[in-house]
Scaffold this active site. Structure first.
Site, PDB file in Angstrom:
ATOM      1  N   LYS A 198       0.745  -1.203  -0.051  1.00 48.46           N
ATOM      2  CA  LYS A 198      -0.079  -0.008  -0.179  1.00 48.46           C
ATOM      3  C   LYS A 198       0.815   1.269  -0.205  1.00 48.46           C
ATOM      4  O   LYS A 198       1.849   1.579   1.003  1.00 48.46           O
ATOM      5  CB  LYS A 198      -0.839  -0.044   1.356  1.00 48.46           C
ATOM      6  N   GLY A 375       5.493  -0.103  11.651  1.00 49.30           N
ATOM      7  CA  GLY A 375       4.489   1.047  11.837  1.00 49.30           C
ATOM      8  C   GLY A 375       4.934   2.087  12.473  1.00 49.30           C
ATOM      9  O   GLY A 375       4.860   3.596  12.125  1.00 49.30           O
TER      10      GLY A 375
END
Length: 395
Positions: A198, A375
């Site tokens: 993504k 993340g």
């Protein structure tokens, strides 16, 4: 200012150190399949034991949905930690109950207490104040050594340090921040390699790196989206349709810095492990073909660019590396990163699947730094802030 262990205002001897760790490890048949995240916390735990503190550990594991689930119990981690540390490790459940409080208050010197999964409680993800208060009773001071959770505003990461002072960053968090801060003004040439699926997850960071990096190498399914944005036929490949305009805007902003594959490894049967594969130029991707790795020419180009750089940040695999048919691109990046590191360059691998690929390639000790949280690394590089760090400020 964020306090570190060396900045603790008083002698920690005899005091309970409530330590947030990240033991979100893979389990197979009730055993720890990969103890890398446990090993990463050993320097902090050894520091605390050496200073006669009594470590009480909080962690999550998996996504049990706010209720107890034996498949996500941290109990199998206790004997692994004991073997690595060489001390007795007690275990108590639930992490906010009376048994945990008694165990923390009665913890003998030289022992460690590991508590059950924080995500067995619905208040963890909701950052419930009452839960944070119960957890805060388990320690006399707080240490956050769970870099991979610093981007989560949960009860055990931000709620506890608001109620338990002093609070400090552990040695793992210190190492992670030092490595990422070094990328703000890195040795040049500075290259970034982005893979994974993504664009949306990395758009802020990618835009920031357009200003600082000398080149950005794109692979994985992310490359399919960029190729489609250029009008290339991508067949049955995974494409992030909602991000096509984002991809076009990035290409328009800095066309000379973005490197896209010139060839890819494709198959018409991606779910069949025995299905045939082929290497084709990106202009030859047919309607039924799924591109699942960068091709040999792209691997050579990317590796050659990396060999010419002085610093590298890599996040995300170049293909579906879990399948040996589509692992060559990812391993080529890992090997090039190891090669430049041996020659004196600075290399940071941004956690997640790219870190797993480096482990699988046997190159963990041959890059400068591997982040334990992808993340958190991306958010910190993009904004310079993390909720878990903010909670430690001036603590």
């Amino acid at each position: 200012m964020i306090r570190t262990l060396a900045d603790l205002p008083a002698d920690p001897a005899g005091k309970r150190a409530l330590v947030r760790v990240d033991y979100n490890v893979p389990l197979e048949a009730d055993r720890v399949a990969d103890a890398t995240r446990v090993e990463a916390t050993l320097p902090t735990l050894r520091w605390l034991l050496r200073h006669d503190a009594r470590p009480v550990l909080l962690s999550h594991l998996g996504r049990p949905g706010g209720r107890p689930n034996p498949a996500f119990s941290l109990a199998p981690v206790a004997p692994v930690l004991a073997g690595l540390l060489g001390v007795e490790v007690d275990f108590a459940a639930p992490c906010d109950g009376a048994a945990a409080l008694r165990a923390s208050r009665g913890l003998a010197a030289g022992r460690v207490l590991l508590l059950e999964n924080t995500r067995f409680l619905p208040g963890e993800a909701a950052n419930d104040g009452a839960l944070a208060g119960r957890l805060a009773r388990l320690g006399d001071f707080f240490v956050n050594d769970a870099f991979g959770t610093l981007h989560r505003a949960h009860a055990s990461t931000t709620g506890v340090p608001a109620r338990l002072r002093p609070a400090a960053a552990g040695l793992l968090v210190e190492r992670e921040l030092a490595a990422l801060d070094a990328l703000r003004d890195p040795p040049r040439p500075f290259l970034v390699a982005f893979g994974g699926a993504k664009i949306g997850d990395k758009i802020d960071l990618m835009r920031g790196f357009l200003e600082r990096a000398d080149g950005i190498l794109v692979g994985g399914a992310m490359a399919n989206t960029f190729l489609r944005a250029q009008g290339v036929e991508t067949g049955a490949s995974l494409v992030e349709e909602a991000a096509l305009e984002l991809a076009r805007s990035i290409l328009a902003a800095s066309p000379d810095k973005i490197r896209l594959p010139v060839d890819v490894t494709v198959t018409e049967r991606p779910a069949d492990p025995g299905g045939s594969v082929a290497d084709v130029g990106v202009e030859a991707i047919g309607p039924g073909m799924a591109a699942l790795d960068i091709g040999p020419a792209s691997r050579a180009r990317y590796a050659e660019e990396i060999r010419g750089c002085a610093s590298l940040f890599w996040n995300g695999p170049m293909g579906r590396f879990e399948d040996p048919r589509f692992a060559a691109g990812t391993f080529a990046i890992a090997e090039a990163a190891a090669e430049i590191t041996a020659a004196g360059a600075f290399s940071v691998v941004g956690g997640g699947d790219s870190a797993a690929a480096v482990r699988r390639a046997g190159l963990m000790d041959r890059v400068s730094h591997i982040c334990t949280g992808g993340g958190a690394a991306l958010e910190y590089l993009a904004s310079g802030r993390l909720p878990g760090l903010d909670a430690l400020a001036d603590a």
